[in-house]
Structure formats: structure tokens, C-alpha cells
Design a protein around this motif. Structure first.
Motif, PDB file in Angstrom:
ATOM      1  N   UNK A 160      -8.975  -3.422   8.649  1.00 36.49           N
ATOM      2  CA  UNK A 160      -8.852  -2.076   8.094  1.00 36.49           C
ATOM      3  C   UNK A 160      -7.900  -2.060   6.905  1.00 36.49           C
ATOM      4  N   UNK A 161      -6.775  -2.763   7.031  1.00 35.53           N
ATOM      5  CA  UNK A 161      -5.828  -2.819   5.919  1.00 35.53           C
ATOM      6  C   UNK A 161      -6.444  -3.490   4.700  1.00 35.53           C
ATOM      7  N   UNK A 162      -7.233  -4.541   4.929  1.00 36.24           N
ATOM      8  CA  UNK A 162      -7.909  -5.195   3.805  1.00 36.24           C
ATOM      9  C   UNK A 162      -8.850  -4.226   3.106  1.00 36.24           C
ATOM     10  N   UNK A 163      -9.619  -3.475   3.882  1.00 29.99           N
ATOM     11  CA  UNK A 163     -10.549  -2.501   3.299  1.00 29.99           C
ATOM     12  C   UNK A 163      -9.790  -1.454   2.477  1.00 29.99           C
ATOM     13  N   UNK A 164      -8.695  -0.950   3.017  1.00 29.54           N
ATOM     14  CA  UNK A 164      -7.906   0.048   2.292  1.00 29.54           C
ATOM     15  C   UNK A 164      -7.325  -0.548   1.010  1.00 29.54           C
ATOM     16  N   UNK A 165      -6.899  -1.820   1.082  1.00 30.25           N
ATOM     17  CA  UNK A 165      -6.315  -2.467  -0.098  1.00 30.25           C
ATOM     18  C   UNK A 165      -7.332  -2.621  -1.222  1.00 30.25           C
ATOM     19  N   UNK A 166      -8.617  -2.697  -0.880  1.00 32.66           N
ATOM     20  CA  UNK A 166      -9.672  -2.763  -1.895  1.00 32.66           C
ATOM     21  C   UNK A 166      -9.971  -1.376  -2.454  1.00 32.66           C
ATOM     22  N   UNK A 167     -10.069  -0.391  -1.568  1.00 32.41           N
ATOM     23  CA  UNK A 167     -10.461   0.953  -1.995  1.00 32.41           C
ATOM     24  C   UNK A 167      -9.345   1.680  -2.751  1.00 32.41           C
ATOM     25  N   UNK A 168      -8.093   1.482  -2.345  1.00 35.34           N
ATOM     26  CA  UNK A 168      -6.985   2.244  -2.917  1.00 35.34           C
ATOM     27  C   UNK A 168      -6.856   2.078  -4.433  1.00 35.34           C
ATOM     28  N   UNK A 169      -6.840   0.843  -4.978  1.00 38.66           N
ATOM     29  CA  UNK A 169      -6.728   0.743  -6.439  1.00 38.66           C
ATOM     30  C   UNK A 169      -7.930   1.298  -7.170  1.00 38.66           C
TER      31      UNK A 169
ATOM     32  N   UNK B  99       0.827  -1.205   0.000  1.00 37.58           N
ATOM     33  CA  UNK B  99       0.000   0.000   0.000  1.00 37.58           C
ATOM     34  C   UNK B  99       0.864   1.260   0.000  1.00 37.58           C
ATOM     35  N   UNK B 100       1.946   1.210   0.750  1.00 41.84           N
ATOM     36  CA  UNK B 100       2.822   2.371   0.845  1.00 41.84           C
ATOM     37  C   UNK B 100       3.503   2.666  -0.494  1.00 41.84           C
ATOM     38  N   UNK B 101       3.531   1.668  -1.395  1.00 35.81           N
ATOM     39  CA  UNK B 101       4.191   1.886  -2.680  1.00 35.81           C
ATOM     40  C   UNK B 101       3.540   3.003  -3.487  1.00 35.81           C
ATOM     41  N   UNK B 102       2.261   3.274  -3.245  1.00 31.61           N
ATOM     42  CA  UNK B 102       1.595   4.386  -3.934  1.00 31.61           C
ATOM     43  C   UNK B 102       2.253   5.704  -3.541  1.00 31.61           C
ATOM     44  N   UNK B 103       2.450   5.892  -2.239  1.00 31.83           N
ATOM     45  CA  UNK B 103       3.128   7.101  -1.775  1.00 31.83           C
ATOM     46  C   UNK B 103       4.554   7.157  -2.303  1.00 31.83           C
TER      47      UNK B 103
ATOM     48  N   UNK C 151      -9.781   3.893  -6.264  1.00 28.88           N
ATOM     49  CA  UNK C 151      -9.609   5.352  -6.275  1.00 28.88           C
ATOM     50  C   UNK C 151      -8.496   5.749  -7.235  1.00 28.88           C
ATOM     51  N   UNK C 152      -7.408   4.998  -7.223  1.00 29.93           N
ATOM     52  CA  UNK C 152      -6.257   5.386  -8.024  1.00 29.93           C
ATOM     53  C   UNK C 152      -6.515   5.232  -9.523  1.00 29.93           C
ATOM     54  N   UNK C 153      -7.205   4.161  -9.900  1.00 31.69           N
ATOM     55  CA  UNK C 153      -7.598   4.022 -11.298  1.00 31.69           C
ATOM     56  C   UNK C 153      -8.490   5.197 -11.705  1.00 31.69           C
ATOM     57  N   UNK C 154      -9.416   5.574 -10.840  1.00 27.69           N
ATOM     58  CA  UNK C 154     -10.323   6.683 -11.151  1.00 27.69           C
ATOM     59  C   UNK C 154      -9.551   7.981 -11.350  1.00 27.69           C
TER      60      UNK C 154
ATOM     61  N   UNK D  16       0.935   1.232  -9.000  1.00 28.27           N
ATOM     62  CA  UNK D  16      -0.387   0.619  -9.106  1.00 28.27           C
ATOM     63  C   UNK D  16      -0.278  -0.881  -9.315  1.00 28.27           C
ATOM     64  N   UNK D  17       0.756  -1.321 -10.068  1.00 29.48           N
ATOM     65  CA  UNK D  17       0.993  -2.764 -10.204  1.00 29.48           C
ATOM     66  C   UNK D  17       1.250  -3.373  -8.826  1.00 29.48           C
TER      67      UNK D  17
END
Length: 505
Positions: free
Chosen positions: A269-278, A88-92, A280-283, A448-449
Motif C-alpha cells: 500500500x505504501x508503495x502504491x501511495x508513493x507512486x500516486x502521490x507525486x 510521504x509525510x513530508x508533503x503534509x 497527483x501533486x505535480x498535477x 515534492x523533492x
């Protein structure tokens, strides 16, 4: 973290700070910089996967024996949650490289944080263990997406050596994946878990030294970001990063003190973020004014590749969680009269990938433009991953509990299938990502990958809770069948993918 076009400067000259002219074919017919980046990944994977091979065993071991005393399902879930946080931190990390640090410095500071994290884990206290895992998560998020992007910059988009170069790069990664568990596993199971973590720290330090010494061979090794923020936007971003980090830490501490933020809730919580993050990022990328219509069209097939990566890596990451637990309780640790630690099974995966990566690279180079389309390579990799789990149904059927020991060759055979699938999928996936990435989101699209790896770990963190609650044949059979079905779905979409993924072939 999206920004408008007015918030950032134009990209610096892409031809600036190129490697010496003689570097173009200096490393096995590839740019010399590939050796520098591959060498860094050897040591980064040595430390990361060497630690990960013993992490779930450390979690599940008794407190009296130096572990944390978790039950197997919880240990696997927490280990998967750590993997979720890493990616997840790889996005930052991608954003910081694109807008503030530049790829070279992002990788350098990421490696420093990783080394500090492993040194922290070498200290035998629970608090230092969690501190170390946090530092490693932050460092890997900086290093991992950006070093892969730097590999892509060594080649032109239409260079036929590109896939072969990524295959060689991935072979180097797996030299570390092979060696790491051998060293950390022996030290961890014979001398103590924190001795294993110490070896990982030394390995990452060696990687940093060779990276700095070889920096002149890297393309685009500028100190500023390619799409640097304007000074006002930079100051605002730094304030937001520091303020947000401090606020998040304070909130987490408060919730933990009052008893709301338990380990189970943190994993959820981490699982939820892992679903939402991609999502949002694709959008964000689809809507960005800096992404052209042609680039937007190439992002659509990338969504399919993203989901294929999730399906495969959901299986792959269990090589370091449920498969390690299975090996420690239900597999023999003797081959041809030689006894070995159960964590050494993880090295089999790296060994197969070391052996298979140059073969795959040679095949692709020999076939040239006649090689299978990237989407088909990825689909076959996903299917092989599923078959590696389906294979485990055979030796676990008709048994219950920890009273039986399967032959070592079953797990070795499973890792052979998984290793070949990994070489096919990851090399083609990373190469395709570097080609499909919109120019303004270069490092971030590679991140994103890696978000697909976060999502795979996030799903794994929930699914592995069933390990030990259902029979082993059911657990491995259902998970393997889902992966095979996902691979077949990608094959069914192959005609559309070939049309929409140009210039990827």
C-alpha cells in the motif's frame, strides 16, 4: 492539500524578521543562519541515520538476541517501507508550514516528534518500536522539507554562493551521518539494539536545543505561515486533519484485527501511495491559479530532475538495507587488525560525504558561472550511484551463500562512489528545487523533492524482496545498470534542460 486563492491570506512581508545585518558573511563567508540550520541537521541525521544503520539488522536479528526475527528480504522491505512513510509525510509537513505553522514552528515541532519517537524506540517492546517509528515518520515529514527551504531563504535566487551554501549544509548533514552509526552501531551490537536507539534520542534532543538558541539568525522566523489560511479555512482544515487521522487509524486497526492488513499488504500500500502521490501533486501545482506561466514552465524540467533523484536514491537507500545485510554476512569486519561492528560500514558513506562536500563546494565557488549546469551535476551523481552497485558484482561473483567474506575495501570503495554521487546530486537538487519552486508552493515544492525519496523507497520496498532470492551479482548488477542508464538519459536531455531551467544554471 490544495486550497483556492480565497482560502488563504496574502503572504506576509518577506523582508520581515530578517537576521541581523552582520550575519550575511559571518559563517565561512555565508549567512550565520546556515550554521544554525546545519547544526540542527547534524543531530537530526545523527539520530535518523544512526537508527537506520541498525534498523534492518534489528529486524533481521533473532528474537532470542533482541531482534524481531524477520528473514533478510522482509527486513529490508519493511525498513524501506518505513523510509517511504517518512518521506510521504513530508508533503503534509510542507503544507502545514506554508498554510498553518510557518517554517520555524514546523521544524521545531517536527524535531520534538522525532525525539519522542527515538525515546519510544528505546523501550524494549515491539509495540513501542512501531509507535516510535510512527512518531519519527511524522516528525521527519515536518522537519526535513522545511529546514531545507529555510536554507534557501538565506540567499537571493541569483546569489552565486547558493550551491556552495547547500554543499556546506550537506557536509554538516553528513557529519551526523558519519557519527550516528559509529555510536548507535557499537551500542546496538554490543549492548543491545535499544541502547542504540537511546543514543539517537539524545542526539535529536541536542539538535533541538541548538536550533532554539540560534533562532534569531534565521530568515523569516515568523510564527505565522507565509500563506496562512483564512480563519474559516483554518478551522475547516484542522477538523479535516484530526478527523481524517482518527478515521485512518480506526480503519487500519480494524483491518489489522480481522487479518486483512498484513505487513506485506501495508508495504504494498505504501508503495502504491508513493507512486500516486507525486503524480497527483505535480498535477495540482501545474493547474494551480497561483502558479504563473513562467513558474509552470520551470516545473517541466523539474519532473526530469525528480525522476533522476528517484533513480539515484533507490541505490543510496540500499546502503542502509541490502548493503548492511551484505556487510553483516559476507564482508570482513577487520581493517588493519581492528575489529568493528558491521553497521560501521554505514559511517563510511557519511565520512566520504563529509570529506567531499567542502571540496565540491570549493570547486563550484571557484568556477562561479563556469560550473557545470545543475542537470549535468545531477546526471553524474546518478551514474556514480549506479557504478557503486556495479562494483559489487566483482567481489560477489563466483560465490554463493554466506560462506565467503569479501575484503572491507570493496564496500568502502562502493560507498566512495555513492558518497560522491550523493554530494553532487542532493546539493544541486535541493538548490535547484528552491530556485524552481513556485512562490505559492515554496515549502511544498521542497516536499515534492522529498517525495522522490518516498518513491525511491517505495520501489526499493518491492525490489529488495528479491535480495537473497537471486544471486548477488545479478541483484547488484541489474540495479546498478538501470541507474547508469538513467544518468545517461539526463545527459542526453541536457540542451533542453538548460533552456527551460532558467534562472538555474
Amino acid at each position: 492539500m490544495p486550497t483556492s486563492a480565497t482560502d488563504r491570506d496574502e503572504p506576509a512581508d518577506p523582508e520581515a524578521e530578517q537576521p541581523p545585518p552582520g550575519d550575511e558573511h559571518a559563517f565561512l563567508g555565508h549567512p550565520r543562519g546556515l550554521a544554525t540550520l546545519s547544526g540542527l541537521e547534524v543531530w537530526e541525521r545523527f539520530s535518523f541515520l544512526g537508527m537506520q544503520a541498525i534498523l534492518v539488522l534489528y529486524f533481521a536479528d533473532t528474537v532470542a538476541h533482541g531482534g524481531l526475527g524477520m528473514d533478510p528480504g522482509t527486513a529490508a522491505s519493511v525498513a524501506a517501507a518505513y523510509g517511504t512513510m517518512v518521506y510521504l509525510v513530508s508533503v503534509a509537513g510542507g503544507w502545514l508550514a506554508d498554510r498553518i505553522l510557518g517554517a520555524y514552528r514546523a521544524v521545531l515541532w517536527g524535531g520534538i516528534l522525532i525525539a519522542c519517537g527515538h525515546y519510544a524506540m528505546a523501550v524494549p517492546t515491539t509495540a513501542m518500536t512501531w509507535t516510535g517509528l510512527g512518531l519519527i515518520s511524522a516528525g521527519t515529514g515536518l522537519l526535513k522539507p522545511n529546514v531545507a527551504t529555510m536554507v534557501g531563504k538565506l540567499y537571493r535566487t541569483d546569489d552565486d554562493r547558493r550551491d556552495a551554501g547547500f554543499a556546506l549544509y550537506y557536509m554538516a548533514i553528513n557529519i551526523g551521518a558519519f557519527a550516528g552509526p559509529l555510536v548507535t552501531g557499537w551500542l546496538g551490537e554490543h549492548q543491545g539494539w535499544h541502547w542504540g536507539f537511546s543514543a539517537a534520542a539524545i542526539g535529536m534532543t541536542a539538535g533541538l536545543v541548538q536550533y532554539v538558541l540560534g533562532r534569531r539568525h534565521l530568515a523569516g522566523r515568523r510564527h505565522s505561515a507565509e500563506y496562512a489560511l483564512a480563519p474559516a479555512a483554518l478551522r475547516r482544515a484542522v477538523r479535516l486533519i484530526i478527523g481524517g487521522g482518527l478515521a485512518a487509524a480506526a480503519l487500519a486497526t480494524l483491518l489489522a484485527v480481522i487479518g486483512w492488513l498484513t505487513m506485506d499488504r501495508f508495504v504494498d500500500l505504501l508503495t502504491l501511495v508513493s507512486v500516486l502521490a507525486p503524480v497527483v501533486y505535480f498535477a495540482v501545482m501545474f493547474r494551480s491559479p497561483r502558479v504563473t506561466a513562467a513558474e509552470r514552465g520551470r516545473l517541466r524540467p523539474y519532473v526530469v530532475l525528480f525522476l533522476a533523484s528517484v533513480a539515484f536514491n533507490f541505490i543510496l537507500f540500499q546502503a542502509y538495507s541490502t548493503m548492511m545485510l551484505l556487510a553483516s554476512t559476507n564482508a570482513r569486519t577487520t581493517i588493519l587488525g581492528f575489529d568493528f561492528p558491521s553497521s560501521w560500514y554505514a559511517s563510511a558513506l557519511g565520512a566520504f560525504e563529509v570529506a567531499l562536500a567542502p571540496v565540491v563546494a570549493a570547486v563550484w565557488a571557484r568556477m562561479g558561472p563556469r560550473q557545470p549546469h545543475a542537470s549535468n551535476k545531477i546526471a553524474i551523481g546518478v551514474i556514480l550511484g549506479g557504478l557503486s552497485f556495479l562494483l559489487m558484482v566483482i567481489p560477489t561473483s563466483g560465490h554463493d551463500g554466506d560462506s565467503y567474506r569479501m575484503a572491507a575495501w570493496w564496500i568502502v570503495g562502493s560507498y566512495l562512489l555513492l558518497g560522491l554521487g550523493d554530494v553532487l546530486l542532493e546539493t544541486s537538487g535541493m538548490s535547484a528545487t528552491s530556485k524552481l519552486a513556485p512562490r505559492a508552493f515554496g515549502s511544498q515544492t521542497m516536499a515534492l523533492w522529498f517525495l522522490s525519496l518516498a518513491l525511491a523507497n517505495g520501489i526499493q520496498a518491492q525490489v529488495v524482496k528479491a535480495y537473497g532470492q537471486v544471486s548477488h551479482p545479478v541483484y547488484f548488477g541489474v540495479n546498478g545498470a538501470v541507474a547508469v542508464a538513467a544518468g545517461l538519459a539526463v545527459i542526453a536531455l541536457a540542451p533542453w534542460l538548460r533552456r527551460t531551467m532558467h534562472p538555474v544554471h
